[in-house]
Motif scaffolding. Structure first.
Motif, mmCIF file in Angstrom:
data_model
loop_
_atom_site.group_PDB
_atom_site.id
_atom_site.type_symbol
_atom_site.label_atom_id
_atom_site.label_comp_id
_atom_site.label_asym_id
_atom_site.label_seq_id
_atom_site.Cartn_x
_atom_site.Cartn_y
_atom_site.Cartn_z
ATOM 1 N N ILE A 18 0.875 -1.168 -0.080
ATOM 2 C CA ILE A 18 0.085 0.025 0.001
ATOM 3 C C ILE A 18 0.964 1.111 0.181
ATOM 4 C CG2 ILE A 18 -1.723 1.170 1.277
ATOM 5 C CD1 ILE A 18 -2.371 -1.701 2.527
ATOM 6 N N ALA A 19 0.718 2.180 -0.998
ATOM 7 C CA ALA A 19 1.536 3.291 -1.109
ATOM 8 C C ALA A 19 1.066 4.480 -1.550
ATOM 9 C CB ALA A 19 2.500 2.711 -2.158
ATOM 10 N N LEU A 20 1.724 5.580 -1.549
ATOM 11 C CA LEU A 20 1.417 6.825 -2.268
ATOM 12 C C LEU A 20 2.555 7.076 -3.243
ATOM 13 C CD1 LEU A 20 1.201 9.160 1.080
ATOM 14 C CD2 LEU A 20 -0.480 7.727 -0.042
ATOM 15 N N ILE A 54 5.861 5.553 -2.446
ATOM 16 C CA ILE A 54 6.280 5.697 -0.983
ATOM 17 C C ILE A 54 5.333 4.811 -0.482
ATOM 18 C CG2 ILE A 54 6.198 7.046 1.126
ATOM 19 C CD1 ILE A 54 6.013 9.553 -0.897
ATOM 20 N N THR A 55 6.032 3.430 0.189
ATOM 21 C CA THR A 55 5.639 2.431 0.702
ATOM 22 C C THR A 55 5.145 2.843 2.069
ATOM 23 O OG1 THR A 55 6.783 0.726 -0.542
ATOM 24 C CG2 THR A 55 5.862 -0.032 1.361
ATOM 25 N N LEU A 56 3.753 2.365 2.388
ATOM 26 C CA LEU A 56 3.277 2.888 3.777
ATOM 27 C C LEU A 56 3.087 1.389 4.542
ATOM 28 C CD1 LEU A 56 0.206 5.147 2.852
ATOM 29 C CD2 LEU A 56 2.765 5.638 3.275
ATOM 30 N N ALA A 57 2.758 0.242 3.809
ATOM 31 C CA ALA A 57 2.659 -1.099 4.581
ATOM 32 C C ALA A 57 3.030 -2.136 3.237
ATOM 33 C CB ALA A 57 1.391 -1.214 4.868
ATOM 34 N N PHE A 58 4.004 -2.896 3.508
ATOM 35 C CA PHE A 58 4.374 -4.066 2.648
ATOM 36 C C PHE A 58 3.770 -5.355 2.870
ATOM 37 C CE2 PHE A 58 7.377 -7.432 1.222
ATOM 38 C CZ PHE A 58 7.267 -7.254 -0.095
ATOM 39 N N LEU A 59 2.966 -5.800 2.290
ATOM 40 C CA LEU A 59 2.258 -7.085 2.852
ATOM 41 C C LEU A 59 2.802 -8.380 2.202
ATOM 42 C CD1 LEU A 59 -1.436 -5.788 2.614
ATOM 43 C CD2 LEU A 59 0.300 -5.155 4.186
ATOM 44 N N LEU A 112 1.026 9.110 10.461
ATOM 45 C CA LEU A 112 -0.444 8.873 11.119
ATOM 46 C C LEU A 112 -1.201 8.386 9.971
ATOM 47 C CD1 LEU A 112 -2.783 9.238 13.167
ATOM 48 C CD2 LEU A 112 -3.409 11.545 11.967
ATOM 49 N N LEU A 113 -1.192 8.412 8.886
ATOM 50 C CA LEU A 113 -1.772 7.762 7.387
ATOM 51 C C LEU A 113 -1.171 6.366 7.658
ATOM 52 C CD1 LEU A 113 -3.533 7.725 5.118
ATOM 53 C CD2 LEU A 113 -1.534 8.571 3.798
ATOM 54 N N THR A 114 0.232 6.324 7.818
ATOM 55 C CA THR A 114 0.672 4.760 7.657
ATOM 56 C C THR A 114 0.100 4.256 8.721
ATOM 57 O OG1 THR A 114 2.710 5.733 6.721
ATOM 58 C CG2 THR A 114 2.758 3.522 7.924
ATOM 59 N N SER A 115 -0.043 4.738 10.195
ATOM 60 C CA SER A 115 -0.546 3.859 11.181
ATOM 61 C C SER A 115 -1.837 3.497 10.861
ATOM 62 C CB SER A 115 -0.476 4.416 12.403
ATOM 63 O OG SER A 115 -1.072 4.007 13.523
ATOM 64 N N GLN A 116 -2.733 4.544 10.214
ATOM 65 C CA GLN A 116 -4.206 4.157 9.916
ATOM 66 C C GLN A 116 -4.260 2.894 8.923
ATOM 67 O OE1 GLN A 116 -5.075 8.092 8.809
ATOM 68 N NE2 GLN A 116 -6.082 8.333 10.728
ATOM 69 N N VAL A 117 -3.279 3.137 7.967
ATOM 70 C CA VAL A 117 -3.378 2.016 6.850
ATOM 71 C C VAL A 117 -2.950 0.613 7.494
ATOM 72 C CG1 VAL A 117 -1.989 1.119 4.971
ATOM 73 C CG2 VAL A 117 -2.910 3.461 4.824
ATOM 74 N N ARG A 118 -1.913 0.476 8.360
ATOM 75 C CA ARG A 118 -1.776 -0.619 8.972
ATOM 76 C C ARG A 118 -2.678 -1.269 9.738
ATOM 77 N NH1 ARG A 118 4.976 0.103 9.840
ATOM 78 N NH2 ARG A 118 5.452 0.759 7.683
ATOM 79 N N THR A 119 -3.227 -0.497 10.639
ATOM 80 C CA THR A 119 -4.414 -0.988 11.411
ATOM 81 C C THR A 119 -5.838 -1.504 10.654
ATOM 82 O OG1 THR A 119 -4.275 0.872 13.117
ATOM 83 C CG2 THR A 119 -6.380 -0.182 12.832
ATOM 84 N N VAL A 120 -5.943 -0.900 9.383
ATOM 85 C CA VAL A 120 -6.773 -1.405 8.522
ATOM 86 C C VAL A 120 -6.349 -2.834 8.012
ATOM 87 C CG1 VAL A 120 -7.574 -1.652 5.879
ATOM 88 C CG2 VAL A 120 -7.948 0.616 7.445
ATOM 89 N N VAL A 121 -4.954 -3.183 7.663
ATOM 90 C CA VAL A 121 -4.606 -4.519 7.359
ATOM 91 C C VAL A 121 -4.640 -5.475 8.565
ATOM 92 C CG1 VAL A 121 -2.291 -5.651 6.534
ATOM 93 C CG2 VAL A 121 -2.974 -3.184 5.675
ATOM 94 N N ARG A 122 -4.293 -4.957 9.650
ATOM 95 C CA ARG A 122 -4.547 -5.892 10.785
ATOM 96 C C ARG A 122 -6.068 -6.334 11.054
ATOM 97 N NH1 ARG A 122 -0.649 -2.505 12.995
ATOM 98 N NH2 ARG A 122 -2.109 -1.208 14.081
ATOM 99 N N PRO A 132 9.506 -0.121 10.733
ATOM 100 C CA PRO A 132 9.385 1.216 10.856
ATOM 101 C C PRO A 132 9.333 1.921 9.526
ATOM 102 C CG PRO A 132 11.113 0.155 12.159
ATOM 103 C CD PRO A 132 10.555 -0.632 10.995
ATOM 104 N N LEU A 133 8.434 2.969 9.443
ATOM 105 C CA LEU A 133 8.210 3.996 8.464
ATOM 106 C C LEU A 133 9.579 4.743 8.248
ATOM 107 C CD1 LEU A 133 6.605 4.854 5.940
ATOM 108 C CD2 LEU A 133 5.863 6.642 7.343
ATOM 109 N N ARG A 134 10.111 4.703 7.062
ATOM 110 C CA ARG A 134 11.464 5.479 6.600
ATOM 111 C C ARG A 134 10.880 6.195 5.133
ATOM 112 N NH1 ARG A 134 16.660 1.841 7.678
ATOM 113 N NH2 ARG A 134 17.523 3.943 7.262
ATOM 114 N N PRO A 135 10.183 7.188 5.267
ATOM 115 C CA PRO A 135 9.887 7.590 4.200
ATOM 116 C C PRO A 135 10.615 8.081 2.979
ATOM 117 C CG PRO A 135 9.104 8.928 5.987
ATOM 118 C CD PRO A 135 9.970 8.060 6.456
#
Length: 198
Positions: A18-20, A54-59, A112-122, A132-135
């Motif tokens: 999931i990315a921008l 920009i990767t927010l969550a790599f699944l 914050l967006l990254t945290s919200q995205v990862r909550t959705v995935v979980r 850890p996010l390293r933009p």
């Protein structure tokens, strides 16, 4: 990253993140800055600019059947979220192998967006490694035996500051890693516009 990926057979898997993505003008601005490096280091494995993200969550590898579970909550998240103002700035490398461009702008909002995205995935019951996010945008990878090229290009790009741009869409992306020889290509499975006010 706007091409739609066609789902394979039900038993298949797809590598998902999931990315921008920066807009074309911002990518072209950085690509112009990189032209001397493209010429000077043709042996590096340069990512296609249309694949910069920009990767927010790599699944990782998911069953194709799991992918539809993500789409309604990600759509809802995007509908509630406003675009973030970001910019490309500077450069660096990971372990002298991976060359990247840094991200500037609303970094707290990006976390914050990254945290919200990862909550959705979980909440969808999909396990993934919480890195850890390293933009950053990954630009290239050095070939084995030539690690100095990444540090040289990163030094040349250290003073780069790109235009500010709005990150307007949330992308659910599939890749063809492991599907055979050749470069890595990414395709949108779906993307959603940010239309919220917060």
């Amino acid at each position: 990253m706007n091409d739609q990926i066609q789902p394979p057979s039900p038993a298949a898997t797809v590598r998902v993140f999931i990315a921008l993505a920066p807009p074309d003008e911002a990518k072209e601005e950085l690509a112009r800055e990189l032209r001397p490096a493209y010429r000077a280091y043709p042996g590096m494995r340069w990512n296609r600019i249309e694949d910069w993200h920009i990767t927010l969550a790599f699944l990782g590898e998911l069953p194709v059947s799991a992918v539809p579970l993500l789409q309604p909550p990600l759509a809802a998240l995007a509908a509630a979220h406003r675009p973030l103002e970001l910019a490309l700035r500077g450069s660096g490398h990971f372990d002298q192998r991976v060359l990247w461009s840094g991200i500037d702008g609303e970094i707290d909002g990006l976390h914050l967006l990254t945290s919200q995205v990862r909550t959705v995935v979980r909440e969808c019951g999909i396990p993934f490694e919480e890195r850890p996010l390293r933009p950053h945008l990954t630009l290239a990878r050095a070939r084995r035996g030539d690690p100095s090229s990444t540090s040289e290009v990163a030094a040349a790009l250290a003073g780069f500051t790109g235009r500010t741009w709005p990150a307007e869409r949330l992308h659910l992306v599939g890749s063809n890693i492991g599907r055979g020889p050749g470069p890595i290509h990414y395709r949108d499975i779906r993307s959603w516009q940010f239309t919220g006010s917060h």
